[in-house]
Design an enzyme around this catalytic site. Structure first.
Site, PDB file in Angstrom:
ATOM      1  N   PRO A  29      49.120  64.778  73.141  1.00  0.00           N
ATOM      2  CG  PRO A  29      48.195  62.664  72.754  1.00  0.00           C
ATOM      3  CD  PRO A  29      47.824  64.110  72.924  1.00  0.00           C
ATOM      4  CG  ASP A  30      55.870  64.215  70.971  1.00  0.00           C
ATOM      5  OD1 ASP A  30      55.975  63.243  70.185  1.00  0.00           O
ATOM      6  OD2 ASP A  30      56.542  65.255  70.858  1.00  0.00           O
ATOM      7  CB  ILE A  31      52.162  60.106  68.476  1.00  0.00           C
ATOM      8  CG1 ILE A  31      50.780  60.734  68.670  1.00  0.00           C
ATOM      9  CG2 ILE A  31      52.033  58.646  68.071  1.00  0.00           C
ATOM     10  CD1 ILE A  31      49.992  60.944  67.389  1.00  0.00           C
ATOM     11  CG  ASN A  78      49.082  70.559  60.095  1.00  0.00           C
ATOM     12  OD1 ASN A  78      49.210  69.941  59.049  1.00  0.00           O
ATOM     13  ND2 ASN A  78      49.006  69.956  61.281  1.00  0.00           N
ATOM     14  CE  LYS A  89      61.432  68.896  66.421  1.00  0.00           C
ATOM     15  NZ  LYS A  89      60.544  69.494  65.444  1.00  0.00           N
ATOM     16  CE  LYS A 126      59.350  65.598  69.037  1.00  0.00           C
ATOM     17  NZ  LYS A 126      57.950  65.599  68.618  1.00  0.00           N
ATOM     18  CG  ASP A 174      52.684  71.037  68.090  1.00  0.00           C
ATOM     19  OD1 ASP A 174      53.077  69.851  68.177  1.00  0.00           O
ATOM     20  OD2 ASP A 174      53.217  71.886  67.354  1.00  0.00           O
ATOM     21  CG  PHE A 208      59.371  63.354  58.698  1.00  0.00           C
ATOM     22  CD1 PHE A 208      59.575  61.987  58.804  1.00  0.00           C
ATOM     23  CD2 PHE A 208      59.485  63.961  57.461  1.00  0.00           C
ATOM     24  CE1 PHE A 208      59.890  61.229  57.676  1.00  0.00           C
ATOM     25  CE2 PHE A 208      59.789  63.221  56.324  1.00  0.00           C
ATOM     26  CZ  PHE A 208      59.996  61.858  56.428  1.00  0.00           C
ATOM     27  CB  ALA A 215      51.240  62.378  61.277  1.00  0.00           C
TER      28      ALA A 215
HETATM   29  O1  C5P Z   1      57.874  68.354  67.917  1.00  0.00           O
HETATM   30  P1  C5P Z   1      57.535  68.308  66.467  1.00  0.00           P
HETATM   31  O2  C5P Z   1      56.066  68.421  66.190  1.00  0.00           O
HETATM   32  O3  C5P Z   1      58.329  69.229  65.622  1.00  0.00           O
HETATM   33  O4  C5P Z   1      57.997  66.852  66.041  1.00  0.00           O
HETATM   34  C1  C5P Z   1      57.753  66.347  64.781  1.00  0.00           C
HETATM   35  C2  C5P Z   1      57.820  64.853  64.827  1.00  0.00           C
HETATM   36  O5  C5P Z   1      57.123  64.367  65.960  1.00  0.00           O
HETATM   37  C3  C5P Z   1      57.141  64.225  63.649  1.00  0.00           C
HETATM   38  O6  C5P Z   1      57.772  62.975  63.391  1.00  0.00           O
HETATM   39  C4  C5P Z   1      55.725  64.042  64.130  1.00  0.00           C
HETATM   40  O7  C5P Z   1      55.062  63.005  63.430  1.00  0.00           O
HETATM   41  C5  C5P Z   1      55.936  63.692  65.584  1.00  0.00           C
HETATM   42  N1  C5P Z   1      54.885  64.163  66.476  1.00  0.00           N
HETATM   43  C6  C5P Z   1      54.051  63.257  67.083  1.00  0.00           C
HETATM   44  N2  C5P Z   1      53.089  63.680  67.968  1.00  0.00           N
HETATM   45  C7  C5P Z   1      52.956  64.986  68.239  1.00  0.00           C
HETATM   46  C8  C5P Z   1      53.785  65.922  67.634  1.00  0.00           C
HETATM   47  C9  C5P Z   1      54.741  65.486  66.741  1.00  0.00           C
HETATM   48  O8  C5P Z   1      54.170  62.054  66.805  1.00  0.00           O
HETATM   49  N3  C5P Z   1      52.021  65.380  69.084  1.00  0.00           N
END
Ligand code: C5P
Length: 394
Positions: free
Chosen positions: A302-304, A209, A335, A339, A277, A321, A273
């Site tokens: 994974p959603d970190i 991206n 969000k 989260k 996705d 962010f 970051a």
């Molecule tokens: O869900 P979205 O991508 O919009 O969320 C953005 C936030 O989640 C940012 O803080 C981004 O660093 C974090 N994020 C993450 N791991 C992912 C996707 C997003 O840590 N796989």
């Protein structure tokens, strides 16, 4: 009256340091001298002891000194550490973090501002290695004066002469007059992610991206400037590491997740970051143009951030962010809840935000939504770092 620890390097300009000591004493400052091994060939401890009216130090191995006053104390019992003359070798050893004699050990151990007045042959000053070392030291917060230009002891002409003792003394007083940096995060560990991630499709292609990493790098730098120990987990970007930041480079989302986990515990996490996705199962060989069956089977990454917010090691303050291109606030508020994070910094990335200089953000917290004006990314970072410091120290 200020206390100045003067480190004298081994160069012919060391004789001028005697005059510097005399001037500083005349201006009412206390001066304590440390001589390198090389300096002992140019000036004597006796001269400096007489001029400074204090003991002169030169050896790391003087056990009596270690008992009476260790090198740590020596470096802390001063308001300012000055190196004059700072030789090419001393600058190189400082830049490399060496501690193999009293001077370099003091310089590595000090928590005080450091001012260096270089003196060396013109070629040595202009050499790429010295340029690199000076740049490194300045990035580390050392104030390196520019040498004077003129005839040198070795018969050549150019920049490299030690600035006149008057000029050094004036610079010393200017630095002493500057307020000490405020370091409200000095006992905190901050974890920051920045940049995009790259997800390989085959050995030569990837999903990515437009994230430049600039906002995240600025935040890491701003937190370090407030004294935090900062771990910056960076995706593939071409940006210099901000001063005082420990950087871990990663490529994929899964590498970023592992690096974040390994960096815990932390007091605050700022996940800036733009993590991809999705990833794909990468092909072992370069996919050919004629390959009719090419479809990308997307696998969710994974959603970190969400994992961190739910982890038993959850930092006290977790900040995410939200980069959106429409209904920014509505999405950010949702969000934040989804989260399980404390704050969301939301921005509209439909314009030139990604890769650009400025950012207009909204800070979403449990207290509501704040709209910040459009600011340079560094200013957004500084303001956010101040808010983090206030929240952690509340
Ligand atoms: O869900 P979205 O991508 O919009 O969320 C953005 C936030 O989640 C940012 O803080 C981004 O660093 C974090 N994020 C993450 N791991 C992912 C996707 C997003 O840590 N796989």
């Amino acid at each position: 009256m200020s206390r100045i620890l003067l480190i004298i390097g081994g160069g012919i300009a060391a004789y001028k340091s005697c005059e510097l000591v005399r001037l500083l004493r005349k201006r009412g400052h206390a001066v304590r001298c440390v001589l390198t091994e090389g300096a002992l060939h140019f000036v004597t401890p006796m001269t400096l002891a007489a001029l400074s009216e204090d003991r002169v130090y030169s050896s790391l191995w003087d056990l009596k000194d270690e008992h009476e006053m260790g090198h740590i104390q020596l470096s802390r019992k001063a308001d300012l550490v000055v190196i004059a003359p700072a030789t090419a070798d001393l600058l190189a050893r400082m830049a490399g973090g060496h501690a193999d004699d009293l001077a370099t050990t003091v310089l590595l151990a000090t928590d005080k501002p450091v001012l260096a007045a270089p003196a060396m042959n013109v070629r040595m000053w202009l050499h790429p290695a010295t340029r690199r070392n000076v740049e490194r030291l300045r990035a580390d917060g050392v104030r390196v004066m520019d040498p004077d230009e003129g005839a040198m002891a070795c018969g050549e002409w150019g920049p490299g002469r030690l600035p006149e003792p008057e000029a050094i003394a004036t610079e010393i007083e200017r630095v002493l007059a500057q307020p000490l940096p405020v370091r409200p995060l000095s006992t905190r560990h901050a974890l920051v992610t920045a940049g995009p991630t790259h997800e390989p499709i085959d050995p030569v292609r990837y999903l990515a991206n437009l994230s430049s990493g600039r906002q995240g790098f600025a935040i890491a730098g701003a937190l370090a400037a407030l004294g935090a120990k900062v771990t910056l987990v960076a995706g593939p970007v071409v940006l210099p590491t901000p001063a005082g930041v420990d950087r871990i480079d990663v490529t994929t989302a899964r590498e970023m997740a592992a690096a974040v986990e390994a960096a815990l515990p932390a007091d605050v996490a700022v996940m800036v970051a733009a993590v991809a996705d999705w990833r794909v199962e990468p092909a072992a060989h370069k996919t050919k143009k004629g390959d009719a069956s090419l479809t990308l089977g997307l696998i969710e990454n994974p959603d970190i951030l969400a994992a961190l917010a739910r982890s038993p090691d959850r930092p006290r303050l977790v900040i995410g962010f939200a980069a959106e291109t429409e209904r920014v606030i509505e999405h950010a508020v949702a969000k934040r809840a989804r989260k399980g994070v404390d704050w969301i910094v939301a921005n509209d990335v439909s314009g030139d935000v990604m890769g650009g200089d400025a950012n207009a953000v909204h800070l979403v917290t449990s207290d509501g939504v704040e709209d910040w004006p459009r600011l340079p990314k560094e200013a957004v970072a500084a303001q956010l770092a101040d808010r983090i410091a206030a929240a952690l120290n509340a």
